[in-house]
Design an enzyme around this catalytic site. Structure first.
Site, PDB file in Angstrom:
ATOM      1  N   HIS A 204      -7.021 -64.566   0.989  1.00 19.54           N
ATOM      2  CA  HIS A 204      -6.458 -63.274   0.589  1.00 19.54           C
ATOM      3  C   HIS A 204      -6.389 -62.327   1.776  1.00 19.54           C
ATOM      4  O   HIS A 204      -7.410 -62.024   2.397  1.00 19.54           O
ATOM      5  CB  HIS A 204      -7.343 -62.673  -0.511  1.00 19.54           C
ATOM      6  CG  HIS A 204      -6.799 -61.436  -1.122  1.00 19.54           C
ATOM      7  ND1 HIS A 204      -7.518 -60.275  -1.204  1.00 19.54           N
ATOM      8  CD2 HIS A 204      -5.592 -61.178  -1.689  1.00 19.54           C
ATOM      9  CE1 HIS A 204      -6.777 -59.353  -1.809  1.00 19.54           C
ATOM     10  NE2 HIS A 204      -5.603 -59.868  -2.116  1.00 19.54           N
ATOM     11  N   ARG A 205      -5.169 -61.901   2.099  1.00 19.62           N
ATOM     12  CA  ARG A 205      -4.917 -61.063   3.292  1.00 19.62           C
ATOM     13  C   ARG A 205      -5.476 -61.750   4.542  1.00 19.62           C
ATOM     14  O   ARG A 205      -5.953 -61.087   5.452  1.00 19.62           O
ATOM     15  CB  ARG A 205      -5.494 -59.656   3.116  1.00 19.62           C
ATOM     16  CG  ARG A 205      -5.102 -58.993   1.798  1.00 19.62           C
ATOM     17  CD  ARG A 205      -5.681 -57.615   1.604  1.00 19.62           C
ATOM     18  NE  ARG A 205      -5.563 -57.169   0.219  1.00 19.62           N
ATOM     19  CZ  ARG A 205      -6.086 -56.062  -0.292  1.00 19.62           C
ATOM     20  NH1 ARG A 205      -6.752 -55.235   0.490  1.00 19.62           N
ATOM     21  NH2 ARG A 205      -5.928 -55.756  -1.571  1.00 19.62           N
TER      22      ARG A 205
ATOM     23  N   GLU B  34      -2.384 -65.557   1.941  1.00 20.82           N
ATOM     24  CA  GLU B  34      -1.559 -64.523   1.315  1.00 20.82           C
ATOM     25  C   GLU B  34      -1.564 -63.307   2.219  1.00 20.82           C
ATOM     26  O   GLU B  34      -2.570 -63.035   2.886  1.00 20.82           O
ATOM     27  CB  GLU B  34      -2.154 -64.151  -0.054  1.00 20.82           C
ATOM     28  CG  GLU B  34      -1.358 -63.115  -0.837  1.00 20.82           C
ATOM     29  CD  GLU B  34      -1.888 -61.708  -0.769  1.00 20.82           C
ATOM     30  OE1 GLU B  34      -1.418 -60.867  -1.525  1.00 20.82           O
ATOM     31  OE2 GLU B  34      -2.790 -61.416   0.082  1.00 20.82           O
TER      32      GLU B  34
ATOM     33  N   ASP C 188       0.513 -59.098   2.591  1.00 18.08           N
ATOM     34  CA  ASP C 188       1.346 -58.076   1.953  1.00 18.08           C
ATOM     35  C   ASP C 188       2.358 -57.533   2.947  1.00 18.08           C
ATOM     36  O   ASP C 188       1.997 -57.202   4.081  1.00 18.08           O
ATOM     37  CB  ASP C 188       0.464 -56.920   1.470  1.00 18.08           C
ATOM     38  CG  ASP C 188      -0.689 -57.395   0.609  1.00 18.08           C
ATOM     39  OD1 ASP C 188      -0.442 -57.835  -0.517  1.00 18.08           O
ATOM     40  OD2 ASP C 188      -1.843 -57.330   1.090  1.00 18.08           O
TER      41      ASP C 188
ATOM     42  N   HIS D 132      -1.239 -53.508   3.396  1.00 19.67           N
ATOM     43  CA  HIS D 132      -1.424 -53.440   1.950  1.00 19.67           C
ATOM     44  C   HIS D 132      -1.276 -52.039   1.375  1.00 19.67           C
ATOM     45  O   HIS D 132      -0.579 -51.829   0.386  1.00 19.67           O
ATOM     46  CB  HIS D 132      -2.813 -53.988   1.581  1.00 19.67           C
ATOM     47  CG  HIS D 132      -3.131 -53.874   0.121  1.00 19.67           C
ATOM     48  ND1 HIS D 132      -3.684 -52.736  -0.448  1.00 19.67           N
ATOM     49  CD2 HIS D 132      -2.938 -54.738  -0.899  1.00 19.67           C
ATOM     50  CE1 HIS D 132      -3.825 -52.921  -1.742  1.00 19.67           C
ATOM     51  NE2 HIS D 132      -3.382 -54.116  -2.051  1.00 19.67           N
TER      52      HIS D 132
ATOM     53  N   GLU E   1       3.500 -61.503  -0.290  1.00 15.78           N
ATOM     54  CA  GLU E   1       3.584 -60.542  -1.397  1.00 15.78           C
ATOM     55  C   GLU E   1       4.393 -59.328  -0.986  1.00 15.78           C
ATOM     56  O   GLU E   1       4.038 -58.630  -0.021  1.00 15.78           O
ATOM     57  CB  GLU E   1       2.193 -60.104  -1.862  1.00 15.78           C
ATOM     58  CG  GLU E   1       2.311 -59.158  -3.048  1.00 15.78           C
ATOM     59  CD  GLU E   1       1.035 -58.438  -3.428  1.00 15.78           C
ATOM     60  OE1 GLU E   1      -0.067 -58.900  -3.064  1.00 15.78           O
ATOM     61  OE2 GLU E   1       1.150 -57.390  -4.099  1.00 15.78           O
TER      62      GLU E   1
ATOM     63  N   LYS F  22       5.413 -55.695  -1.402  1.00 17.10           N
ATOM     64  CA  LYS F  22       4.869 -54.485  -2.020  1.00 17.10           C
ATOM     65  C   LYS F  22       5.989 -53.702  -2.698  1.00 17.10           C
ATOM     66  O   LYS F  22       7.164 -53.933  -2.453  1.00 17.10           O
ATOM     67  CB  LYS F  22       4.087 -53.664  -0.999  1.00 17.10           C
ATOM     68  CG  LYS F  22       2.688 -54.230  -0.752  1.00 17.10           C
ATOM     69  CD  LYS F  22       1.906 -54.298  -2.068  1.00 17.10           C
ATOM     70  CE  LYS F  22       0.543 -54.957  -1.908  1.00 17.10           C
ATOM     71  NZ  LYS F  22      -0.058 -55.254  -3.241  1.00 17.10           N
TER      72      LYS F  22
ATOM     73  N   ASP G  57     -11.192 -63.556  -0.630  1.00 17.62           N
ATOM     74  CA  ASP G  57     -11.443 -62.868   0.643  1.00 17.62           C
ATOM     75  C   ASP G  57     -12.405 -63.663   1.507  1.00 17.62           C
ATOM     76  O   ASP G  57     -12.451 -63.474   2.719  1.00 17.62           O
ATOM     77  CB  ASP G  57     -12.103 -61.496   0.388  1.00 17.62           C
ATOM     78  CG  ASP G  57     -11.198 -60.524  -0.335  1.00 17.62           C
ATOM     79  OD1 ASP G  57      -9.987 -60.499  -0.038  1.00 17.62           O
ATOM     80  OD2 ASP G  57     -11.715 -59.782  -1.202  1.00 17.62           O
TER      81      ASP G  57
HETATM   82  O1  G3P Z   1      -1.299 -61.530  -4.296  1.00 19.86           O
HETATM   83  C1  G3P Z   1      -2.570 -61.427  -4.861  1.00 19.86           C
HETATM   84  C2  G3P Z   1      -3.186 -60.071  -4.605  1.00 19.86           C
HETATM   85  O2  G3P Z   1      -3.083 -59.806  -3.228  1.00 19.86           O
HETATM   86  C3  G3P Z   1      -2.518 -58.986  -5.380  1.00 19.86           C
HETATM   87  O3  G3P Z   1      -3.143 -57.739  -5.283  1.00 19.86           O
HETATM   88  O4  G3P Z   1      -3.497 -55.495  -4.382  1.00 19.86           O
HETATM   89  O5  G3P Z   1      -4.644 -57.420  -3.321  1.00 19.86           O
HETATM   90  O6  G3P Z   1      -2.196 -57.104  -3.019  1.00 19.86           O
HETATM   91  P1  G3P Z   1      -3.376 -56.906  -3.932  1.00 19.86           P
HETATM   92 MG    MG Z   2      -1.641 -58.909  -1.929  1.00 20.96          MG
END
Ligand code: G3P
Ligand code: MG
Length: 251
Positions: A14-15, A41, A43, A56, A116, A118, A237
């Site tokens: 994540h990120r 992943e 953003d 993000h 992802e 935004k 994470d």
């Molecule tokens: O794509 C999964 C997750 O990243 C979605 O929420 O706010 O962390 O971008 P957020």
């Molecule tokens: Mg995300």
């Protein structure tokens, strides 16, 4: 060690690896690769000059030494910001990556990518057009890319403008009409908060033929039941809590 019924664990960083390096930076993607992940992943957000960067939040304050709305900033302004010191002094040289630079580095690392998009409603068209233009220039293998967004309109545009890239609909809470929404965008997957998922809905999503991904899981015990419900992968994470036997998703 937590195992799924299939004996494997499917992880998406994540990120990048947000618990171990400043989120959404090249250092974070490198850390994810170093830990053995095969997918990350990140953003993508739009700037005032039409460029796309990996970030993000709507404001710069939490993750940089800058201030104010990212949508009002230009590429030149962002290039001077420190995007790592807030996390640790050892990352003081990190910058907010451009989408282009991130795509190049993630491919160099051999990672698959969930990008992802935004979701500022006013900016959906210019954002999606800019994202797709850069992706088409820089990303080689459509099979190792999955686009996602909380914004349904963004995904409809992706389907119309670049149907070759798979689409995942993001939800915080899964709505009653999720199936109609997924059909509208010819979705590949549904991504939801693990806390909002129930056995009944998970079963229906899998029965309908969609991949099911859950965010953000930093304790394997939280999703112990979800694997048996058909969950295909988790965003984390901190892949260390799942490793060393973690396997990346074959998305
Ligand atoms: O794509 C999964 C997750 O990243 C979605 O929420 O706010 O962390 O971008 P957020
Ligand atoms: Mg995300």
């Amino acid at each position: 060690m937590l195992l799924t019924p299939q004996g494997e664990i499917r992880l998406i960083g994540h990120r990048g690896a947000a618990a171990l390096a400043p989120e959404n930076t090249l250092a974070s993607f490198r850390k994810a690769a170093e830990l053995g992940l095969r997918w990350v992943e990140m953003d993508v957000s739009l700037l005032a000059d039409g460029a796309c960067v990996i970030f993000h939040d709507e404001v710069l304050d939490r993750c940089t030494n800058g201030h104010g709305q990212i949508r009002q900033a230009t590429s030149a302004e962002l290039a001077t910001l420190d995007a790592g010191s807030w996390f640790s002094p050892q990352f003081a040289d990190e910058r907010i990556p451009t989408l282009s630079a991130a795509l190049i580095e993630i491919q160099r690392l051999g990672l698959g990518l969930n990008l992802e998009i935004k979701h500022d409603a006013d900016d959906v068209l210019p954002l999606v057009v800019s994202v797709l233009e850069t992706v088409r220039q820089q990303w080689r293998d459509p099979h190792s890319l999955l686009l996602s967004s909380f914004n349904h309109q963004a995904l409809r545009l992706c389907q119309q403008l670049a149907p070759e890239y798979r689409r995942g609909q993001l939800y915080e809470t899964i709505p009653a009409d999720w199936m109609a929404q997924l059909q509208q965008i010819d979705a590949y997957s549904l991504h939801c908060d693990w806390q909002s998922l129930t056995f009944e809905v998970a079963h229906a999503i899998k029965q309908a033929g969609y991949r099911l991904l859950c965010y953000t899981v930093n304790d394997p015990l939280c999703v112990a039941r979800h694997w048996s419900w058909g969950m295909d992968a988790v965003f984390t994470d901190d892949p260390r809590v799942f490793l060393p036997r973690g396997q990346a998703p074959d998305l």
